[in-house]
Design an enzyme around this catalytic site. Structure first.
Site, short mmCIF file in Angstrom:
data_model
loop_
_atom_site.label_atom_id
_atom_site.label_comp_id
_atom_site.label_asym_id
_atom_site.label_seq_id
_atom_site.Cartn_x
_atom_site.Cartn_y
_atom_site.Cartn_z
NE ARG A 164 -3.51 -0.32 2.78
CZ ARG A 164 -4.78 -0.67 2.62
NH1 ARG A 164 -5.58 0.11 1.95
NH2 ARG A 164 -5.23 -1.77 3.15
N GLY A 165 1.98 1.21 0.69
CA GLY A 165 2.87 2.36 0.75
C GLY A 165 3.37 2.76 -0.63
#
Lengths: 331, 581
Positions: free
Chosen positions: A270-271
């Protein structure tokens, strides 16, 4: 409708304003969390967002503001109209029935009809859901939000009702960390996180107090005065949205993003995804044709700082750790 | 001194009566008594309407508004009712026992004050009402009590302290009619010089919040209006600074030669600066020149004159301790009692002892059947089948107190593990919403390193700075833990005490060395601990399990665990199990 303080009149707090702009340009970045000192204009900035958003096309009479473009091809063309993008406030003390929707008491009592009355999640579909003091939100509401934000759909099974409706919204939260921490699961739902501090510079402080005072004395006049500036920002958002599709993400930039995330040990992908999308939106705002180092650098801290594993014994804050990694990588 | 304080209190009441909503409110520290009564009576006479009392346990539907059940049942259709904050529009809300105000309630009030509007989304009712009001927060808290939630006090411009004013030095006051001043207020203007002086003074006195200078500005305008002026003059700004800044000051202003440029370079001016704005902020040099002007001096002097240095020092300590206490966080503190706690769901069923009928759910259940049941409008027919009750999860909060032996004998090889355990538990606290406190002991005394908190930031800071070495004042540590456990219990929470020590006490309660006396003292302290009834656990950190530690553990009937079996991970599991998680 009460007048809100104009976005363009907010002094300083550039990171916060940038994060909000990015979310307005590309909602898929996944929301903004603004955490920090009291009285720094956190909720002012978020509430001001509503005035900046260009209108959107929606199906007439739909409580969820359905997007006509997503209607099935074989269905008859629905009537559409332009509506303001919803920026829905979830006030503290809201109860579950108003958030998810419930049996329409009015119709049930007066006509004996079992009808669904949509809640705040329905109203926020395709827009923004704003929670001030998000860290004080009651746990059972947090659970509910995490679920809906993840699935984009609100499923209601209560009082003999069985309803599901789309609920895709950008989550925007603000709060003061001293009043309580945020649950990690909820923290993870926010694409960008911004830390705001009280400015230490005296002329800046004077200007903030001056403008705030002017606004409170004469909200209409003040808003009018800043209208042109707000319009300018709205046009920037529109232009950036148009450019967004065409912004290139070169392999080199992808690699940089991956390296940065690995260096910081962020969990999951997600980062990287957020970093990439935010950098792309930023390039679109800047008017650049491709994502480059400059965008990655500027957006690294808001995209990644809340995804670092917390280390109780490490004295350096998350922001410092991200900055350090950025410096080493982009040296 | 105290008559001076009373004069200021009088002035504050007059100023507040002119512009309650603009100034936000008054945080009034005072025991109940004649002084407070006189002050409130004078204020009430000057207000257009008497203040509305807000009880400390006010429910959300009374505070903000919601469904009017009686009205709904009678009318046979949903009827909304306004809450106290909407009703208080244009007036003053009196928050009694504000030190007991739940943080959630304070946050809701703060949100309404900021928006100048009540927004309600509750129980099938969505409504909004514009409202502007001032708040008087009665704070009767003693030094051990929780502070009034800062979310609220930050929005109250004035702070008064009557704890030192004896009744005879607080004569009856009557400042008469302030309606002229109220009428004049909208015309009062504040020049740039006064504005800059106020902001500058706030910075010089170490006041971080930007609400303070805004409040001071409002107070200055109200003060000018009271004196029949349409322009804020130095006298008004000085009075405002004295009333608003003095109680918030955290530092004395630096002497002029040390007034270095601000630490951080000013951020670039916003690029969307409107050209036809008010005069743009002047550049730094010019600014600095202006700020040294006479108004600035007068404003600062006014604050300093009302602040003897000793008082400032004391105030600073008071402020710091209150800050600490506040950060220890009572957010989420759960009340006990049959009908309180976190709602965990609504179920069909009749209300039995301790359960409360959930009227809205009941009504919802009854509503669809009205036609079938042949209800005659406007009555609603409710049958026992419709009854719903709210279930609450009643859980007291657990605060785990770690008592860490940082003495020479114990600390050096074991401290890392103690830190590790605290770290793991803190991570757990996110989910369990528990708190952690740390007491460390070494040398001659025990020290509260970390007051009960959930804040990772604070825990991090205090643990990082934990030094090791010195004697083992075990008795003092046990007593300190007992006292803390007691105060936690008084708040309605459950304390759990975990000692990490080798039990080799060698410093007695009075601070003298010598093993026999120290051990005897430690045993006595352990017995006192037992009497306090707190759940305890002792983790023996000596290389080989030692008789001393076991003896101490026995005396307080603590669960005894030698550390060789317990890594940080195991430790945290054991503590968790003990906490009933």
């Amino acid at each position: 409708m009460k007048l809100t303080y104009p976005f363009s009149a907010i002094v300083g707090q550039d990171e916060m304003k940038l994060a909000i702009l990015i979310a307005a340009v590309d909602p898929s970045v996944g929301g903004v969390l603004v955490f920090g000192d009291r009285g720094t204009g956190k909720s002012t900035a978020v509430r001001a967002l509503a005035a900046l958003l260009p209108k959107m096309k929606a199906v007439v009479g739909c409580p969820y503001n359905r997007d006509p473009a997503l209607e099935p091809a074989d269905a008859p063309k629905p009537k559409t109209h332009q509506v303001p993008v919803p920026v829905v406030d979830l006030p503290l003390g809201a109860t579950e029935d108003r958030v998810v929707g419930a049996l329409d008491l009015e119709r049930a009592l007066s006509q004996g009809v079992k009808a669904f009355e949509p809640g705040l999640l329905a109203r926020a579909n395709r827009g923004f859901l704003y929670i001030d003091e998000v860290n004080l939100l009651e746990d059972h509401l947090v659970d509910l939000l995490i679920d809906v934000a993840a699935s984009g759909e609100n499923v209601v099974e209560r009082e003999g009702l069985s309803v599901r409706h789309p609920a895709r919204f950008v989550l925007v939260g603000s709060g003061n960390p001293e009043e309580g921490e945020l649950r990690p699961q909820l923290l993870d739902r926010f694409g960008l996180s911004v830390e705001v501090k009280t400015p230490t510079d005296i002329p800046v402080r004077i200007e903030i107090v001056r403008r705030r005072d002017a606004f409170e004395r004469d909200p209409e006049g003040f808003t009018e005065k800043w209208k042109a500036e707000d319009d300018k920002i709205r046009r920037r958002i529109l232009a950036a949205r148009k450019r967004l599709e065409d912004v290139q993400v070169p392999d080199a930039a992808l690699e940089r993003a991956a390296q940065l995330c690995m260096k910081l040990g962020t969990d999951g992908l997600r980062g990287e995804l957020t970093l990439m999308r935010a950098a792309r939106a930023l390039a679109a705002i800047d008017g650049d044709k491709a994502v480059g180092d400059s965008q990655l650098k500027r957006i690294a801290a808001p995209a990644l700082r809340h995804r670092l594993r917390r280390n109780v014994l490490d004295d350096a804050g998350s922001t410092v750790r991200v900055d350090r990694a950025v410096q080493e990588l982009f040296a | 001194m105290s008559s001076k304080a009373w004069e200021d209190a009088t002035l504050a009441a007059a100023v507040f009566a002119v512009d309650p909503a603009g100034i936000g409110g008054v945080h009034l520290r005072s025991p109940a008594g004649p002084v407070r009564d006189r002050w409130l009576a004078a204020l009430s006479r000057a207000l257009p309407a008497p203040p509305r009392r807000m009880p400390v346990g006010i429910a959300d539907d009374r505070l903000l508004g919601g469904l009017d059940l009686a009205g709904t049942l009678q009318a046979g259709r949903p009827v909304a009712q306004r809450g106290l904050l909407a009703d208080a529009d244009g007036g003053v809300v009196l928050a009694v026992m504000a030190e007991r105000l739940p943080p959630g309630t304070a946050a809701k009030m703060a949100a309404v004050m900021d928006r100048q509007e009540v927004v309600v989304e509750r129980d099938g009712v969505a409504l909004s009402h514009p409202t502007r009001f001032g708040v008087v927060a009665f704070d009767e808290g003693g030094p051990d009590d929780d502070p009034v939630p800062i979310a609220l006090t930050d929005r109250l411009g004035l702070k008064l302290d009557f704890t030192q004013i004896p009744p005879r030095e607080a004569p009856e006051i009557d400042f008469g009619d302030v309606s002229d001043a109220r009428a004049l207020l909208p015309r009062v203007r504040c020049g740039d010089e006064a504005l800059q002086a106020l902001v500058q003074a706030a910075v010089a006195l170490g006041i971080a919040s930007l609400r303070a200078p805004l409040h001071a500005l409002r107070v200055a305008c109200a003060h000018a209006a009271l004196n029949g002026r349409e322009t804020v003059e130095a006298e008004d700004a000085a009075a405002a600074a004295r009333l608003v800044f003095a109680p918030r000051a955290t530092q004395l202003p630096a002497p002029p030669e040390q007034e270095a440029p601000p630490e951080e370079p000013p951020p670039p001016p916003p690029d969307q600066q409107d050209p036809n704005q008010d005069p743009p902020p002047p550049d730094d040099e010019q600014q600095a020149e202006e700020l040294k002007g006479p108004m600035e001096d007068q404003v600062l002097d006014a604050v300093l004159a009302s602040l003897p240095p000793a008082l400032l020092a004391q105030m600073q300590a008071d402020y710091a301790s209150r800050e600490r206490a506040r950060s220890s966080g009572k957010s989420g503190a759960l009340h006990k009692g049959g009908h309180r706690g976190r709602p965990s769901g609504i179920r069909r069923g009749e209300p039995k002892a301790g359960q409360r009928l959930n009227l809205i759910a009941t009504l919802r259940a009854a509503a669809p059947w009205q036609r079938v049941r042949g209800a005659i409008k406007p009555r609603v027919q409710v049958r026992p089948d419709d009854f719903h009750v709210t279930h609450y999860r009643q859980r007291r909060e657990t605060t785990t107190i770690f008592v860490v032996d940082a003495s020479g004998s114990s600390a050096l090889n074991r401290m890392a593990e103690a830190k590790g355990a605290v770290e793991l538990l803190l991570a757990d606290c996110y989910v369990r919403r528990d708190k952690v406190a740390v007491i460390a002991f070494r040398g001659k005394a025990a020290e509260l390193l970390l007051p009960p908190t959930r804040s990772l930031v604070r825990a991090k800071r205090s643990l990082a700075g934990l030094p090791g070495g010195g004697g083992t004042p075990l008795a003092a540590a046990v007593d300190a833990a007992g006292a803390l456990a007691e105060s936690i219990r008084r708040r309605g929470d459950t304390p759990l005490v975990v000692f990490l020590t080798d039990g080799r006490a060698n410093v007695a309660l009075d601070g003298t060395g010598g093993r026999p006396k120290a051990e005897a003292d430690a045993l006595d302290a352990a017995k006192r601990m037992l009497a306090s009834g707190a759940a305890t656990m002792l983790i023996d950190t000596s290389p080989q399990p030692a008789a001393q530690a076991r003896k101490i553990a026995g005396a307080m009937q603590a669960t005894y665990m030698p550390l060789p079996y317990a890594g940080a991970q195991t430790l945290s599991q054991v503590v968790r199990a003990r906490a009933g998680g």
